[in-house]
Write a protein that holds these residues in place. Structure first.
Motif, PDB file in Angstrom:
ATOM      1  N   ILE A   1       0.847  -1.195   0.000  1.00 48.07           N
ATOM      2  CA  ILE A   1       0.000   0.000   0.000  1.00 48.07           C
ATOM      3  C   ILE A   1       0.887   1.252   0.000  1.00 48.07           C
ATOM      4  O   ILE A   1       1.676   1.456   0.915  1.00 48.07           O
ATOM      5  CB  ILE A   1      -0.924   0.022   1.235  1.00 48.07           C
ATOM      6  CG1 ILE A   1      -1.879  -1.185   1.209  1.00 48.07           C
ATOM      7  CG2 ILE A   1      -1.737   1.320   1.263  1.00 48.07           C
ATOM      8  CD1 ILE A   1      -2.674  -1.352   2.497  1.00 48.07           C
ATOM      9  N   PRO A   2       0.771   2.093  -1.033  1.00 48.60           N
ATOM     10  CA  PRO A   2       1.637   3.278  -1.102  1.00 48.60           C
ATOM     11  C   PRO A   2       1.122   4.440  -0.253  1.00 48.60           C
ATOM     12  O   PRO A   2      -0.027   4.433   0.201  1.00 48.60           O
ATOM     13  CB  PRO A   2       1.594   3.640  -2.599  1.00 48.60           C
ATOM     14  CG  PRO A   2       0.273   3.135  -3.062  1.00 48.60           C
ATOM     15  CD  PRO A   2      -0.062   1.930  -2.235  1.00 48.60           C
ATOM     16  N   GLU A   3       1.949   5.433  -0.083  1.00 49.19           N
ATOM     17  CA  GLU A   3       1.621   6.568   0.771  1.00 49.19           C
ATOM     18  C   GLU A   3       0.461   7.405   0.233  1.00 49.19           C
ATOM     19  O   GLU A   3      -0.226   8.079   0.995  1.00 49.19           O
ATOM     20  CB  GLU A   3       2.855   7.461   0.963  1.00 49.19           C
ATOM     21  CG  GLU A   3       3.947   6.814   1.803  1.00 49.19           C
ATOM     22  CD  GLU A   3       5.125   7.738   2.018  1.00 49.19           C
ATOM     23  OE1 GLU A   3       5.086   8.862   1.468  1.00 49.19           O
ATOM     24  OE2 GLU A   3       6.076   7.354   2.723  1.00 49.19           O
ATOM     25  N   ASP A   4       0.268   7.377  -1.089  1.00 51.43           N
ATOM     26  CA  ASP A   4      -0.785   8.224  -1.651  1.00 51.43           C
ATOM     27  C   ASP A   4      -2.170   7.569  -1.594  1.00 51.43           C
ATOM     28  O   ASP A   4      -3.141   8.117  -2.118  1.00 51.43           O
ATOM     29  CB  ASP A   4      -0.447   8.644  -3.087  1.00 51.43           C
ATOM     30  CG  ASP A   4      -0.293   7.461  -4.029  1.00 51.43           C
ATOM     31  OD1 ASP A   4      -0.142   6.329  -3.541  1.00 51.43           O
ATOM     32  OD2 ASP A   4      -0.327   7.680  -5.257  1.00 51.43           O
ATOM     33  N   PHE A   5      -2.265   6.406  -0.975  1.00 50.32           N
ATOM     34  CA  PHE A   5      -3.557   5.782  -0.718  1.00 50.32           C
ATOM     35  C   PHE A   5      -3.948   6.010   0.737  1.00 50.32           C
ATOM     36  O   PHE A   5      -3.109   5.890   1.638  1.00 50.32           O
ATOM     37  CB  PHE A   5      -3.507   4.276  -0.989  1.00 50.32           C
ATOM     38  CG  PHE A   5      -3.972   3.890  -2.361  1.00 50.32           C
ATOM     39  CD1 PHE A   5      -5.275   3.470  -2.586  1.00 50.32           C
ATOM     40  CD2 PHE A   5      -3.111   3.965  -3.437  1.00 50.32           C
ATOM     41  CE1 PHE A   5      -5.708   3.117  -3.855  1.00 50.32           C
ATOM     42  CE2 PHE A   5      -3.527   3.618  -4.713  1.00 50.32           C
ATOM     43  CZ  PHE A   5      -4.834   3.196  -4.921  1.00 50.32           C
ATOM     44  N   GLU A   6      -5.209   6.332   0.962  1.00 48.73           N
ATOM     45  CA  GLU A   6      -5.700   6.506   2.325  1.00 48.73           C
ATOM     46  C   GLU A   6      -6.140   5.153   2.875  1.00 48.73           C
ATOM     47  O   GLU A   6      -7.124   4.579   2.414  1.00 48.73           O
ATOM     48  CB  GLU A   6      -6.875   7.484   2.343  1.00 48.73           C
ATOM     49  CG  GLU A   6      -7.408   7.741   3.747  1.00 48.73           C
ATOM     50  CD  GLU A   6      -8.634   8.632   3.763  1.00 48.73           C
ATOM     51  OE1 GLU A   6      -9.336   8.650   4.796  1.00 48.73           O
ATOM     52  OE2 GLU A   6      -8.907   9.290   2.734  1.00 48.73           O
ATOM     53  N   CYS A   7      -5.407   4.652   3.852  1.00 49.67           N
ATOM     54  CA  CYS A   7      -5.747   3.384   4.508  1.00 49.67           C
ATOM     55  C   CYS A   7      -6.481   3.706   5.812  1.00 49.67           C
ATOM     56  O   CYS A   7      -5.908   4.310   6.713  1.00 49.67           O
ATOM     57  CB  CYS A   7      -4.490   2.564   4.781  1.00 49.67           C
ATOM     58  SG  CYS A   7      -4.819   0.999   5.645  1.00 49.67           S
ATOM     59  N   GLU A   8      -7.742   3.289   5.898  1.00 49.37           N
ATOM     60  CA  GLU A   8      -8.519   3.553   7.106  1.00 49.37           C
ATOM     61  C   GLU A   8      -8.020   2.691   8.265  1.00 49.37           C
ATOM     62  O   GLU A   8      -7.885   3.175   9.382  1.00 49.37           O
ATOM     63  CB  GLU A   8      -9.997   3.303   6.841  1.00 49.37           C
ATOM     64  CG  GLU A   8     -10.592   4.292   5.839  1.00 49.37           C
ATOM     65  CD  GLU A   8     -12.103   4.222   5.798  1.00 49.37           C
ATOM     66  OE1 GLU A   8     -12.740   4.232   6.867  1.00 49.37           O
ATOM     67  OE2 GLU A   8     -12.648   4.139   4.682  1.00 49.37           O
ATOM     68  N   PHE A   9      -7.760   1.437   7.980  1.00 48.09           N
ATOM     69  CA  PHE A   9      -7.163   0.560   8.983  1.00 48.09           C
ATOM     70  C   PHE A   9      -6.810  -0.787   8.366  1.00 48.09           C
ATOM     71  O   PHE A   9      -7.330  -1.175   7.314  1.00 48.09           O
ATOM     72  CB  PHE A   9      -8.089   0.350  10.197  1.00 48.09           C
ATOM     73  CG  PHE A   9      -9.474  -0.163   9.879  1.00 48.09           C
ATOM     74  CD1 PHE A   9      -9.719  -1.517   9.659  1.00 48.09           C
ATOM     75  CD2 PHE A   9     -10.547   0.721   9.838  1.00 48.09           C
ATOM     76  CE1 PHE A   9     -10.995  -1.982   9.387  1.00 48.09           C
ATOM     77  CE2 PHE A   9     -11.833   0.272   9.565  1.00 48.09           C
ATOM     78  CZ  PHE A   9     -12.061  -1.087   9.337  1.00 48.09           C
ATOM     79  N   VAL A  10      -5.895  -1.462   9.006  1.00 49.19           N
ATOM     80  CA  VAL A  10      -5.576  -2.869   8.701  1.00 49.19           C
ATOM     81  C   VAL A  10      -6.381  -3.714   9.673  1.00 49.19           C
ATOM     82  O   VAL A  10      -6.537  -3.356  10.838  1.00 49.19           O
ATOM     83  CB  VAL A  10      -4.066  -3.136   8.871  1.00 49.19           C
ATOM     84  CG1 VAL A  10      -3.759  -4.638   8.875  1.00 49.19           C
ATOM     85  CG2 VAL A  10      -3.274  -2.430   7.771  1.00 49.19           C
ATOM     86  N   PHE A  11      -6.932  -4.831   9.189  1.00 53.10           N
ATOM     87  CA  PHE A  11      -7.615  -5.726  10.112  1.00 53.10           C
ATOM     88  C   PHE A  11      -7.073  -7.147   9.965  1.00 53.10           C
ATOM     89  O   PHE A  11      -6.756  -7.591   8.859  1.00 53.10           O
ATOM     90  CB  PHE A  11      -9.143  -5.676   9.958  1.00 53.10           C
ATOM     91  CG  PHE A  11      -9.686  -5.999   8.602  1.00 53.10           C
ATOM     92  CD1 PHE A  11     -10.229  -7.252   8.323  1.00 53.10           C
ATOM     93  CD2 PHE A  11      -9.715  -5.028   7.593  1.00 53.10           C
ATOM     94  CE1 PHE A  11     -10.772  -7.543   7.083  1.00 53.10           C
ATOM     95  CE2 PHE A  11     -10.252  -5.314   6.346  1.00 53.10           C
ATOM     96  CZ  PHE A  11     -10.781  -6.571   6.094  1.00 53.10           C
ATOM     97  N   VAL A  12      -6.925  -7.789  11.107  1.00 53.89           N
ATOM     98  CA  VAL A  12      -6.262  -9.098  11.162  1.00 53.89           C
ATOM     99  C   VAL A  12      -7.118 -10.074  11.981  1.00 53.89           C
ATOM    100  O   VAL A  12      -8.053  -9.678  12.676  1.00 53.89           O
ATOM    101  CB  VAL A  12      -4.856  -8.983  11.786  1.00 53.89           C
ATOM    102  CG1 VAL A  12      -3.984  -8.009  11.003  1.00 53.89           C
ATOM    103  CG2 VAL A  12      -4.941  -8.550  13.255  1.00 53.89           C
ATOM    104  N   ASN A  13      -6.763 -11.361  11.885  1.00 55.96           N
ATOM    105  CA  ASN A  13      -7.429 -12.340  12.749  1.00 55.96           C
ATOM    106  C   ASN A  13      -6.617 -12.558  14.028  1.00 55.96           C
ATOM    107  O   ASN A  13      -5.523 -11.999  14.185  1.00 55.96           O
ATOM    108  CB  ASN A  13      -7.695 -13.654  12.000  1.00 55.96           C
ATOM    109  CG  ASN A  13      -6.419 -14.389  11.589  1.00 55.96           C
ATOM    110  OD1 ASN A  13      -5.317 -14.061  12.048  1.00 55.96           O
ATOM    111  ND2 ASN A  13      -6.552 -15.381  10.727  1.00 55.96           N
ATOM    112  N   GLU A  14      -7.150 -13.352  14.917  1.00 51.93           N
ATOM    113  CA  GLU A  14      -6.486 -13.573  16.215  1.00 51.93           C
ATOM    114  C   GLU A  14      -5.075 -14.128  16.057  1.00 51.93           C
ATOM    115  O   GLU A  14      -4.156 -13.738  16.789  1.00 51.93           O
ATOM    116  CB  GLU A  14      -7.316 -14.550  17.052  1.00 51.93           C
ATOM    117  CG  GLU A  14      -8.627 -13.995  17.551  1.00 51.93           C
ATOM    118  CD  GLU A  14      -9.424 -15.052  18.284  1.00 51.93           C
ATOM    119  OE1 GLU A  14      -9.153 -15.259  19.489  1.00 51.93           O
ATOM    120  OE2 GLU A  14     -10.313 -15.666  17.662  1.00 51.93           O
TER     121      GLU A  14
END
Length: 241
Positions: A40-53
């Protein structure tokens, strides 16, 4: 905190984004797998990463949310999810900046679209135009097949009539009865059009151009997969420039 309830608002929101109409409504999409998330590059807005346990200790600079393994698996469209995904905002379209543009006409297979995007980056086609209701650019299969190239190219969804504004470009349509790439070597600016997997270039596009290009083939092969044909032609045009 580990989210375990399907009534959780973030879970419900992410679950909606499996459908094209909600991706369009919220201007957001999901990417899956560690390899793609880490591109994911800097010019993309990432709201959040989500992961499993199992991946709760995954290191990222983005905000991170943890779902139970069961909920994460329900959100994933992969048969064997890696446990790492991200929620991104769709980037705004930019003006065309390159001399070689790829145009996709009613492309319907998400895997083909993703593969073509990957090849486009490899052969310096930095701008891609989609016309006639192509498959959703942010379909999970398209994103995965692009292997991250979708982050680095510019995409425009246009109407056929919009193409009349590209007067400085020669519109060249891929067709099995077309001329060789050599015939178009002298063209400074081109739009290379690839048609639908089953039906080829649409009539509405053919009405705009009499220039056709083909791939020389031996044996009894009548046609190539759209992604393979697009890749070969882009490679040929990148060498002719």
């Amino acid at each position: 905190m580990i989210i375990k309830s399907e009534s959780n608002e973030k879970y419900k929101y992410l679950n909606k984004l499996k459908k094209k109409k909600y991706r369009k409504k919220f201007n957001s999409f999901i990417v899956e797998s560690i390899k793609i998330v880490e591109q994911i590059p800097e010019d993309f807005e990432c709201e959040f990463v989500f992961v499993n346990e199992d991946m709760k200790d995954y290191k990222t600079d983005f905000k991170k949310i943890v779902f139970s393994n069961k909920l994460f698996d329900k959100l994933s469209l992969l048969e064997n999810p890696e446990g790492v995904s991200a929620l991104l905002k769709i980037k705004k379209e930019k003006e065309i900046s390159s001399d070689k543009i790829l145009l996709l006409d009613h492309m319907q297979d998400p895997g083909n679209l993703g593969t073509i995007i990957r090849s486009a980056e490899a052969f310096s086609f930095k701008d891609i135009i989609l016309v006639n209701n192509c498959v959703d650019l942010y379909n999970e299969k398209t994103i995965r097949a692009s292997m991250g190239s979708i982050f680095r190219l510019n995409f425009l969804e246009l109407d056929i009539d919009d193409l009349k504004n590209f007067k400085d470009y020669k519109l060249i349509l891929a067709d099995m009865n077309g001329k060789s790439v050599d015939h178009y070597k002298s063209c400074d600016k081109i739009i290379l059009a690839i048609g639908n997997e089953a039906n080829g270039i649409s009539k509405s596009l053919k009405d705009l151009s009499n220039d056709f290009v083909s791939i020389k083939m031996d044996g009894k092969i009548e046609s190539l997969n759209a992604a393979i044909a697009a890749s070969i032609l882009m490679n040929n045009f990148s060498q002719s420039g």
